[in-house]
Scaffold this motif. Structure first.
Motif, PDB file in Angstrom:
ATOM      1  N   LYS A  82       0.844  -0.698  -0.302  1.00  0.00           N
ATOM      2  CA  LYS A  82       0.281   0.072  -0.106  1.00  0.00           C
ATOM      3  C   LYS A  82       0.852   1.044  -0.345  1.00  0.00           C
ATOM      4  CE  LYS A  82      -4.399   2.316   2.127  1.00  0.00           C
ATOM      5  NZ  LYS A  82      -5.055   2.277   3.267  1.00  0.00           N
ATOM      6  N   LYS A  83       1.965   1.574   0.613  1.00  0.00           N
ATOM      7  CA  LYS A  83       3.074   2.528   0.768  1.00  0.00           C
ATOM      8  C   LYS A  83       3.250   2.707  -0.461  1.00  0.00           C
ATOM      9  CE  LYS A  83       4.244   2.656   5.962  1.00  0.00           C
ATOM     10  NZ  LYS A  83       5.225   2.061   6.716  1.00  0.00           N
ATOM     11  N   ARG A  84       3.846   1.770  -1.266  1.00  0.00           N
ATOM     12  CA  ARG A  84       4.459   1.602  -2.174  1.00  0.00           C
ATOM     13  C   ARG A  84       3.783   2.397  -3.530  1.00  0.00           C
ATOM     14  NH1 ARG A  84       6.811  -4.027  -1.795  1.00  0.00           N
ATOM     15  NH2 ARG A  84       5.251  -4.173  -4.143  1.00  0.00           N
ATOM     16  N   ILE A  85       2.064   1.998  -3.544  1.00  0.00           N
ATOM     17  CA  ILE A  85       1.217   2.462  -3.929  1.00  0.00           C
ATOM     18  C   ILE A  85       1.230   3.786  -4.085  1.00  0.00           C
ATOM     19  CG2 ILE A  85      -1.156   2.141  -4.970  1.00  0.00           C
ATOM     20  CD1 ILE A  85      -0.541  -1.119  -4.814  1.00  0.00           C
ATOM     21  N   GLU A  86       0.890   3.790  -2.752  1.00  0.00           N
ATOM     22  CA  GLU A  86       0.974   5.467  -2.616  1.00  0.00           C
ATOM     23  C   GLU A  86       1.964   6.479  -3.094  1.00  0.00           C
ATOM     24  OE1 GLU A  86      -0.218   4.983   1.552  1.00  0.00           O
ATOM     25  OE2 GLU A  86      -2.262   4.894   1.692  1.00  0.00           O
ATOM     26  N   THR A  87       3.709   5.762  -2.874  1.00  0.00           N
ATOM     27  CA  THR A  87       4.387   6.452  -3.750  1.00  0.00           C
ATOM     28  C   THR A  87       3.616   6.820  -4.958  1.00  0.00           C
ATOM     29  OG1 THR A  87       5.596   6.237  -1.615  1.00  0.00           O
ATOM     30  CG2 THR A  87       6.745   6.793  -3.504  1.00  0.00           C
ATOM     31  N   PHE A  88       4.200   5.654  -5.549  1.00  0.00           N
ATOM     32  CA  PHE A  88       3.647   5.972  -7.340  1.00  0.00           C
ATOM     33  C   PHE A  88       2.205   6.647  -8.176  1.00  0.00           C
ATOM     34  CE2 PHE A  88       0.984   3.571 -10.621  1.00  0.00           C
ATOM     35  CZ  PHE A  88       2.103   4.008 -11.557  1.00  0.00           C
ATOM     36  N   ILE A  89       1.696   6.475  -6.752  1.00  0.00           N
ATOM     37  CA  ILE A  89       0.740   7.484  -6.948  1.00  0.00           C
ATOM     38  C   ILE A  89       0.807   9.237  -6.969  1.00  0.00           C
ATOM     39  CG2 ILE A  89      -1.879   8.359  -6.680  1.00  0.00           C
ATOM     40  CD1 ILE A  89      -2.638   4.800  -6.374  1.00  0.00           C
ATOM     41  N   ALA A  90       1.422   9.067  -5.794  1.00  0.00           N
ATOM     42  CA  ALA A  90       1.527  10.230  -5.753  1.00  0.00           C
ATOM     43  C   ALA A  90       2.910  11.476  -6.636  1.00  0.00           C
ATOM     44  CB  ALA A  90       2.282  10.683  -4.022  1.00  0.00           C
ATOM     45  N   THR A  91       3.585  10.391  -7.303  1.00  0.00           N
ATOM     46  CA  THR A  91       4.747  11.052  -8.330  1.00  0.00           C
ATOM     47  C   THR A  91       4.001  10.838  -9.664  1.00  0.00           C
ATOM     48  OG1 THR A  91       6.290   9.390  -6.784  1.00  0.00           O
ATOM     49  CG2 THR A  91       6.695   9.731  -9.213  1.00  0.00           C
ATOM     50  N   LYS A  92       3.252   9.675  -9.865  1.00  0.00           N
ATOM     51  CA  LYS A  92       2.823   9.992 -10.938  1.00  0.00           C
ATOM     52  C   LYS A  92       1.695  11.112 -11.306  1.00  0.00           C
ATOM     53  CE  LYS A  92       4.109   6.426 -13.997  1.00  0.00           C
ATOM     54  NZ  LYS A  92       4.716   7.725 -14.972  1.00  0.00           N
ATOM     55  N   SER A  93       0.806  11.705  -9.905  1.00  0.00           N
ATOM     56  CA  SER A  93       0.252  12.840  -9.793  1.00  0.00           C
ATOM     57  C   SER A  93       1.439  13.783 -10.142  1.00  0.00           C
ATOM     58  CB  SER A  93      -0.450  12.330  -8.531  1.00  0.00           C
ATOM     59  OG  SER A  93      -1.082  11.725  -8.713  1.00  0.00           O
ATOM     60  N   LYS A  94       1.983  13.725  -9.575  1.00  0.00           N
ATOM     61  CA  LYS A  94       2.797  15.178  -9.499  1.00  0.00           C
ATOM     62  C   LYS A  94       3.072  15.358 -11.299  1.00  0.00           C
ATOM     63  CE  LYS A  94       6.553  17.720  -7.309  1.00  0.00           C
ATOM     64  NZ  LYS A  94       7.834  17.523  -6.296  1.00  0.00           N
ATOM     65  N   GLU A  95       3.783  14.632 -11.544  1.00  0.00           N
ATOM     66  CA  GLU A  95       4.594  14.273 -12.924  1.00  0.00           C
ATOM     67  C   GLU A  95       2.587  14.806 -13.669  1.00  0.00           C
ATOM     68  OE1 GLU A  95       5.769  10.543 -14.282  1.00  0.00           O
ATOM     69  OE2 GLU A  95       7.637   9.971 -12.576  1.00  0.00           O
ATOM     70  N   MET A  96       1.992  13.949 -13.951  1.00  0.00           N
ATOM     71  CA  MET A  96       1.151  14.494 -14.661  1.00  0.00           C
ATOM     72  C   MET A  96       0.513  16.083 -14.810  1.00  0.00           C
ATOM     73  SD  MET A  96      -1.328  10.973 -14.719  1.00  0.00           S
ATOM     74  CE  MET A  96      -2.698  11.868 -14.928  1.00  0.00           C
ATOM     75  N   ASN A  97       0.793  16.792 -13.244  1.00  0.00           N
ATOM     76  CA  ASN A  97       0.363  18.024 -13.305  1.00  0.00           C
ATOM     77  C   ASN A  97       1.409  19.484 -13.335  1.00  0.00           C
ATOM     78  OD1 ASN A  97      -2.287  17.294 -11.293  1.00  0.00           O
ATOM     79  ND2 ASN A  97      -0.669  17.786 -10.533  1.00  0.00           N
ATOM     80  N   ASN A  98       2.362  18.422 -13.983  1.00  0.00           N
ATOM     81  CA  ASN A  98       3.090  19.184 -14.574  1.00  0.00           C
ATOM     82  C   ASN A  98       3.518  19.552 -16.234  1.00  0.00           C
ATOM     83  OD1 ASN A  98       4.451  20.174 -12.240  1.00  0.00           O
ATOM     84  ND2 ASN A  98       5.645  18.700 -11.854  1.00  0.00           N
ATOM     85  N   GLU A  99       3.029  18.571 -16.194  1.00  0.00           N
ATOM     86  CA  GLU A  99       2.634  18.313 -18.005  1.00  0.00           C
ATOM     87  C   GLU A  99       1.834  19.533 -18.641  1.00  0.00           C
ATOM     88  OE1 GLU A  99       1.477  14.137 -18.762  1.00  0.00           O
ATOM     89  OE2 GLU A  99       3.748  13.923 -18.166  1.00  0.00           O
TER      90      GLU A  99
END
Length: 154
Positions: free
Chosen positions: A137-154
């Protein structure tokens, strides 16, 4: 819901509930909520409860729209983060005690509503037997946070 969700934005206390309603394609129907509003207002004389039905409907629609616009592309999701039965990104992974398979809690919960067995071994299974996979769950949450940040920066 009375008095708590009557704004244009979804009350955070009910966000998870409304999103769960919207994600359940088998049960959610905007038409049914509108019909419930009509019955509550016109036949039972409960206009405030009727308005609550419309507020829930608007909230569900808004959250589903927001969620779909922020979804991570399937190609970007590591396979270990996907629910093996639904092929969706898990948010609350749990381990089934007999088969040791990992499923999303929402998936196994839906299964257990109609069948009280492990879908892999057919052995008896109840909600209290599920083992949270905290590390995944922690790894998934980290993955989602990272991807969301990447998607918002695009």
């Amino acid at each position: 819901m009375s008095g708590n969700v009557r704004t244009n934005q979804v009350n955070p206390r009910f966000e998870e509930f409304c999103l769960a309603i919207g994600r359940d394609d088998r049960s959610y129907s905007s038409d049914l909520l509108i019909q419930a509003e009509e019955i509550l207002t016109n036949k039972l004389g409960q206009p405030m409860l009727g308005q609550d039905m419309l507020t829930v409907d608007r909230s569900v629609k808004e959250l589903i729209h927001r969620h779909r616009n922020s979804e991570i592309p399937m190609d970007d999701i590591p396979e270990e983060f996907l629910d093996p039965l639904m092929s969706t990104l898990m948010s609350d992974p749990v381990i089934l005690p007999n088969s040791h398979k990992i499923l999303d809690r929402a998936t196994i919960t839906r299964h257990l509503l109609s069948d009280h067995t492990d879908p892999y071994t057919r052995t008896p299974l109840t909600m209290d037997m599920l083992i949270p996979d905290v590390e995944l769950k922690k790894r998934i949450e980290t993955f989602i946070a990272t991807k969301s940040k990447e998607m918002n920066n695009e």
